[in-house]
Design a protein around this motif. Structure first.
Motif, PDB file in Angstrom:
ATOM      1  N   GLU A 325      -4.048 -39.752  17.940  1.00 19.74           N
ATOM      2  CA  GLU A 325      -2.594 -39.172  18.489  1.00 19.74           C
ATOM      3  C   GLU A 325      -1.895 -37.716  18.113  1.00 19.74           C
ATOM      4  O   GLU A 325      -1.150 -37.421  17.546  1.00 19.74           O
ATOM      5  CB  GLU A 325      -1.727 -40.252  17.611  1.00 19.74           C
ATOM      6  N   ARG A 489       2.001 -34.022  19.580  1.00 22.71           N
ATOM      7  CA  ARG A 489       2.672 -34.684  19.436  1.00 22.71           C
ATOM      8  C   ARG A 489       3.818 -35.340  19.298  1.00 22.71           C
ATOM      9  O   ARG A 489       4.507 -36.631  19.610  1.00 22.71           O
ATOM     10  CB  ARG A 489       2.399 -34.484  17.908  1.00 22.71           C
ATOM     11  N   LYS A 492       4.885 -36.303  22.698  1.00 27.61           N
ATOM     12  CA  LYS A 492       4.221 -38.039  23.403  1.00 27.61           C
ATOM     13  C   LYS A 492       3.188 -37.828  24.562  1.00 27.61           C
ATOM     14  O   LYS A 492       2.781 -38.625  25.369  1.00 27.61           O
ATOM     15  CB  LYS A 492       5.268 -38.965  24.007  1.00 27.61           C
ATOM     16  N   THR A 494      -0.089 -36.768  23.853  1.00 29.91           N
ATOM     17  CA  THR A 494      -1.547 -36.684  23.278  1.00 29.91           C
ATOM     18  C   THR A 494      -2.345 -37.768  23.313  1.00 29.91           C
ATOM     19  O   THR A 494      -1.523 -38.339  25.146  1.00 29.91           O
ATOM     20  CB  THR A 494      -1.199 -37.185  21.682  1.00 29.91           C
ATOM     21  N   ALA A 496      -3.439 -40.024  22.752  1.00 31.94           N
ATOM     22  CA  ALA A 496      -2.865 -41.990  22.175  1.00 31.94           C
ATOM     23  C   ALA A 496      -2.168 -42.418  23.307  1.00 31.94           C
ATOM     24  O   ALA A 496      -1.409 -43.133  23.866  1.00 31.94           O
ATOM     25  CB  ALA A 496      -2.756 -42.118  20.694  1.00 31.94           C
ATOM     26  N   ASP A 497      -1.577 -40.827  24.292  1.00 29.86           N
ATOM     27  CA  ASP A 497      -0.554 -41.672  25.289  1.00 29.86           C
ATOM     28  C   ASP A 497      -1.079 -42.066  26.662  1.00 29.86           C
ATOM     29  O   ASP A 497      -0.694 -42.067  27.366  1.00 29.86           O
ATOM     30  CB  ASP A 497       1.000 -40.527  25.327  1.00 29.86           C
TER      31      ASP A 497
END
Length: 748
Positions: A325, A489, A492, A494, A496-497
């Motif tokens: 993230e 971060r 959005k 990252t 994780a995205d």
């Protein structure tokens, strides 16, 4: 050199083919059990696409693939029709290559190719087997001939100087290449093409193949080979390294009798001993390609006889994916781990090195460790106490950056804090007062707020070294990298995205000791210009403006080609082995590889057009000066003798139509002012990217869309410059006015 590259391309192609059938001969059965390195490929056409000459021509300026049939005929006396040659390359099912041994005289190699129908090769070898042709009949085996073939590889003598050849004794590699050019070739069972670097290796291979069920002395029967590949289920390609045989071969070459490390290097000898390389048992890897899902997976295993000390000291338990993230999706590289107690790991590693240093009497290493411990004394805490303030994940990232208008990279380390308030207090009150806190004290000179986050930094050699506390993460490194983390971060963007990261990460284990993430497109962009030199600086025809220069760096195309490809590499440690899994998502499909090869082909055709346009422009100027009028068609230039070669006025893209397409010459006004950027000649049909290349009277080689070309044609009829262009700067004064002393250069 060109021949070597072509042979390499053909070899790559010959290792590409369809998937292996279960009842086929195991290719490894033809190799001895002592084989040092073994590679087997039975993958889809990706390798075939990569071996196309267009890739070589795109990456290597000046390289032109010679006519393979012509080369084989001239050098070896082997005659092939175009259809036979195509069948020879396209009929490969699978292939394997192995390094049998390494001796002072050179490496011993073996290649075996499973072919659909090698009858044309058998016929050509038989017909060419005569003195002076480079092909001779050595002997026969079970009625099948074994040929001695002298490959058309010319190796120049090594010259004194700096280079690999010099470092290895002034030409060992080139001597090896010369010896490897002399090979033995035999076709067995009307299907298998076997090539070896010695007659004895050939006889062994044919013996093994004659009795495939008896695997006693073959690689298939090697216990390490079977153990290393036991978990690989029908791999499309595999690699096996018999590390014990490799070590013995290297020690034999270097004269080391096994009493110490390979190569004596004083202080560095201690660190080589730490590796305990003789505990390495084997290395194996297998890979699979799923073209439909655009995935590539590779599993690898490094096995030990007994776990080395360094492995036990640094081994960590697998953990869930951490820090995704915070890692930007455009990161070139990222390494993440999830170590619960990094301080304990530090203690184990430090004690291991310290104990081995005491045993070896390495005082300089002992002193370095003691100095490191004393640096912390001023803070009243130990290094492990500081490190244990972090838990739950850490990462090292490299992201693209720009410094003074120059593209570069920025690096940062990220560590998750267990208690931010306590860690900040320890950082400011204790660490900064310790000897090892010197960098932190120097960095705490300037402060900026980025997206509400306080970043401390200092200038250092055109870099801004910084640190920051952000959420529960401590960041240290280049300010640009810290900014990238905070920005990704917030926006959005990252890992994780990222769906591609999720796809690639999902193909490896849920928990791993560490993971590495690679962005192939960003890596290629970071490498800059990938255009390799070939045969020295490349000559090109002089033109004023060259629209082909934008394609000089193939790295731009490759970066775009691989832009969506994300790679995740995970590792876990077992008792006597390290297991690694490589997973790539959004891997280009086979058809895309072919498209990239076609792109490189068109880039080279555009450069040919540029050079021909330079000659066309000079010929048109001569025609205008001597005949008093502009040429109307390309044939006017050849008929008048202003163009010496007929191909000069041909568009290379015309080959796609199976005919000879000439460049078109634009209709001109009654009076032509050659100082003006007026359209002179152009491609009749569009080429690369659907655009028409053209040359102006001023010598500029430009590119037009169909609409722009139509406008330029109309303007040429009226003697007007191309829209948006002025008299060339070389013919004007600084104010942009035509100097009075300039010749009028206007003709009727």
């Amino acid at each position: 050199m060109s021949r070597r590259i072509v042979l390499l391309a053909v070899a790559c192609t010959c290792l590409a083919g369809a998937l292996r059938a279960a009842d086929d001969l195991k290719l490894a059965v033809s190799f001895p059990s002592s084989t040092v390195i073994y590679i087997e490929v039975a993958s889809p056409e990706v390798l075939e696409n990569l071996s196309q000459p267009q890739f070589l021509e795109g990456l290597i300026p000046g390289f032109k693939a010679p006519n393979l049939a012509e080369m084989l005929s001239k050098e070896l006396g082997m005659q092939f029709t175009a259809e036979e040659l195509g069948g020879l390359v396209g009929g490969v099912r699978r292939g394997a290559i192995g390094l049998l041994d390494i001796a002072v005289s050179g490496p011993r190699l073996q290649v075996i190719i499973d072919h659909k129908n090698p009858a044309a090769l058998a016929r050509a070898l038989k017909a060419a087997a005569a003195p002076g042709n480079g092909v001779e009949l050595a002997e026969t085996f079970e009625g099948e001939p074994i040929y001695n073939v002298q490959l058309p590889v010319k190796v120049e003598e090594a010259k004194p100087g700096i280079g690999v050849g010099s470092m290895l004794g002034g030409g060992h590699i080139k001597k090896w290449l010369a010896q490897m050019a002399n090979v033995y070739l035999s076709i067995q069972q009307k299907r298998y093409i076997v090539v070896t670097s010695s007659i004895n290796a050939m006889k062994d291979a044919l013996d093994f193949m004659a009795f495939p069920d008896d695997t006693t002395d073959t690689l298939v029967g090697n216990a390490r080979y079977k153990e290393a590949l036991a978990e690989f289920e029908k791999p499309q390609g595999l690699l096996f390294v018999n590390t014990n045989s490799l070590i013995q071969a290297i020690e034999r070459i270097t004269g080391d009798k096994g009493t110490g490390p390979v190569g004596k290097m004083e202080t560095a000898q201690f660190f080589i001993n730490l590796v305990e390389y003789k505990q390495l048992k084997s290395f194996a890897a297998g890979w699979w390609v799923d073209d439909e899902k655009q995935r590539v997976r590779m599993d690898a295993k490094l096995q030990f006889h007994f776990a080395p000390g360094w492995y036990e000291a640094s081994r960590t338990a697998p953990g869930a994916q951490a820090m995704a993230e915070y890692v930007p999706t455009n990161a070139i590289f990222a390494f993440t781990n999830n170590i619960e107690k990094p301080g304990d790991l530090f203690v184990r590693a430090r004690n291991f090195v310290l104990e081995r240093a005491k045993e070896a009497g390495r005082e300089e290493v002992i002193k370095h460790i003691q100095d490191m411990d004393s640096d912390m004394q001023g803070s009243g805490m130990k290094a492990e106490d500081l490190l244990n303030q972090f838990s739950g994940g850490a990462a090292v990232i490299v992201v693209p950056a720009t410094v003074d208008g120059r593209s570069t990279q920025a690096t940062a380390m990220l560590m998750r804090m267990k208690d931010r308030a306590k860690t900040e207090e320890m950082f400011y009150d204790s660490l900064k007062n310790a000897g090892m806190g010197k960098d932190a004290r120097q960095t705490d000179r300037e402060i900026e707020f980025f997206e509400g986050v306080e970043i401390h930094f200092r200038e250092q050699n055109s870099r801004r070294v910084a640190f920051a506390f952000y959420e529960d993460i401590y960041l240290n490194g280049d300010r640009d990298a810290i900014r990238a983390v905070i920005g990704a971060r917030k926006n959005k963007k990252t890992l994780a995205d990222s769906p591609a990261f999720a796809d690639a990460r999902g193909a490896i284990w849920e928990k791993a000791a560490g993971t590495m993430v690679l962005n192939y497109g960003a890596i290629v962009s970071m490498m800059g210009n990938l255009r390799f030199s070939f045969g020295g600086p490349q000559k090109k025809k002089a033109v004023v403006e060259d629209c082909t220069e934008a394609d000089d760096n193939p790295g731009v195309h490759i970066a775009e080609f691989m832009a969506d490809t994300t790679v995740v590499i995970g590792a876990i440690g077992r008792d006597k082995e390290i297991v690694i899994r490589y997973s790539a998502a959004k891997w280009p499909r086979r058809a895309q590889f072919k498209s990239l090869a076609e792109l490189f082909k068109d880039v080279e055709r555009n450069k040919t057009i540029r050079d021909r346009f330079a000659d066309v422009q000079r010929a048109a100027l001569a025609h205008l000066a001597l005949k008093g009028k502009a040429p109307e068609k390309a044939d006017d230039l050849t008929a008048a003798g202003y163009v010496q070669k007929a191909e000069t006025v041909l568009d290379p893209y015309g080959d796609d139509d199976g005919g000879k397409r000439q460049f078109k010459l634009a209709a001109q006004a009654a009076e032509v002012d050659v100082r003006q950027p007026i359209l002179l000649a152009y491609q009749e049909k569009p080429g690369l990217r659907g655009r028409h290349m053209a040359v102006l009277w001023t010598g500029d080689v430009v590119s037009f869309s169909p609409e722009e070309l139509a406008d330029a044609q109309e303007r040429a009829k009226m003697g007007e410059a191309v829209k948006g262009r002025k008299v060339h700067a070389a013919l004007t004064d600084p104010k942009g006015e035509v100097p009075p002393e300039a010749p009028e250069r206007k003709f009727k």
